[in-house]
Enzyme design. Structure first.
Site, PDB file in Angstrom:
ATOM      1  N   LYS A  49      72.578  43.104  17.668  1.00  0.00           N
ATOM      2  CA  LYS A  49      73.403  44.233  17.226  1.00  0.00           C
ATOM      3  C   LYS A  49      74.865  43.941  17.560  1.00  0.00           C
ATOM      4  CE  LYS A  49      69.721  46.736  16.206  1.00  0.00           C
ATOM      5  NZ  LYS A  49      69.308  46.970  14.801  1.00  0.00           N
ATOM      6  N   SER A 101      68.992  44.126   9.922  1.00  0.00           N
ATOM      7  CA  SER A 101      69.835  45.195  10.458  1.00  0.00           C
ATOM      8  C   SER A 101      71.294  44.760  10.639  1.00  0.00           C
ATOM      9  CB  SER A 101      69.287  45.700  11.792  1.00  0.00           C
ATOM     10  OG  SER A 101      69.405  44.716  12.806  1.00  0.00           O
TER      11      SER A 101
END
Length: 262
Positions: free
Chosen positions: A94, A53
């Site tokens: 993230k 991700s």
């Protein structure tokens, strides 16, 4: 005193000085080498990235060094390790794109995120050009906007087409944001495979509060490498010095002998 005696005394003096300096180099090297590892263990913890991700910044399976920080130290642009019950309650990686009080939206006419109306350049975001992946792509595959509550963070993965991030949780309380207290660490470098330090993105630097300062990972590496060089250099002095101080064979004794008859 003969020339040979003076030479032996001189060599002995230089040898003792060299031994002292080599011992000092090894001692300082040990302090730097071990101190660097201790410093690193206090400041950082290793973490294995579970998914793609955050591609291309970090990839699945990468071993990263994450600096232990408080959530209050987080700035826009930081890549953080966090854990939140609404996000499967497992450590995740993230990028922080907005902080408490920010109005974040996507996308403007050029496909960029805007934070409080200011567009942000994100060269690490991949798009498609001519059928191939390229950097500087659209900041999100779907349009969205959110207002981040105070004390919270809005997070996106760099791989915007597949990352499950704040956009998936827009309908949750806080519009997809997580508390600052959920952050455990900030990723500073990719340790394996060797990827170097992760720079703070310049696109967020112009916003109020700027970006966070660099962590000490570079200085830790310098201390460890310098310590190793001093240890090996000091340890190698003895054998090298002995090799070059061996007496030469052959030649006269240096004393003249008279053979003439008066």
């Amino acid at each position: 005193m003969s020339g040979t005696g003076r030479a032996e005394r001189s060599n002995g003096g230089h040898g003792r000085l060299g031994s002292v300096l080599s011992g000092l180099a090894v001692a300082v090297g040990c302090v730097l080498f071990l101190g660097g590892f201790v410093w690193g263990a206090v400041e950082y913890r290793p973490y294995t990235v579970p998914t793609n991700s955050m591609d291309p910044t970090v990839k699945a399976g990468d071993r990263v060094l994450a600096q232990r920080i408080s959530g209050d130290e987080v700035r826009r642009g930081d890549v953080v390790v966090f854990k939140d019950a609404d996000w499967a309650n497992m450590p995740m990686v993230k990028r922080v794109v907005a902080v408490g009080g920010d109005k974040i939206a996507c996308c403007d006419a050029d496909g960029r995120l805007t934070v409080n109306g200011t567009p942000v350049e994100e060269p690490y975001v991949r798009g498609m050009a001519g059928g191939r992946a390229s950097t500087g792509g659209r900041a999100s595959t779907t349009d969205f906007d959110a207002t981040v509550p105070e004390g919270k963070l809005f997070l996106l993965g760099d791989e915007r087409s597949g990352s499950l991030d704040s956009r998936v949780h827009l309908e949750d309380a806080g519009q997809g944001s997580v508390p600052r207290s959920a952050v455990d660490a900030r990723v500073d470098a990719v340790a394996w495979p060797l990827g170097g330090v992760i720079d703070r993105p310049a696109g967020f630097a112009a916003l109020p509060g700027g970006v966070s300062g660099p962590g000490p990972v570079r200085w830790i590496v310098v201390a460890v490498v310098a310590g190793a060089l001093l240890i090996f250099g000091g340890a190698a002095y003895g054998p090298v010095a002995r090799r070059f101080s061996k007496p030469r064979t052959g030649g006269g004794s240096g004393e003249g002998v008279s053979t003439g008859v008066r």
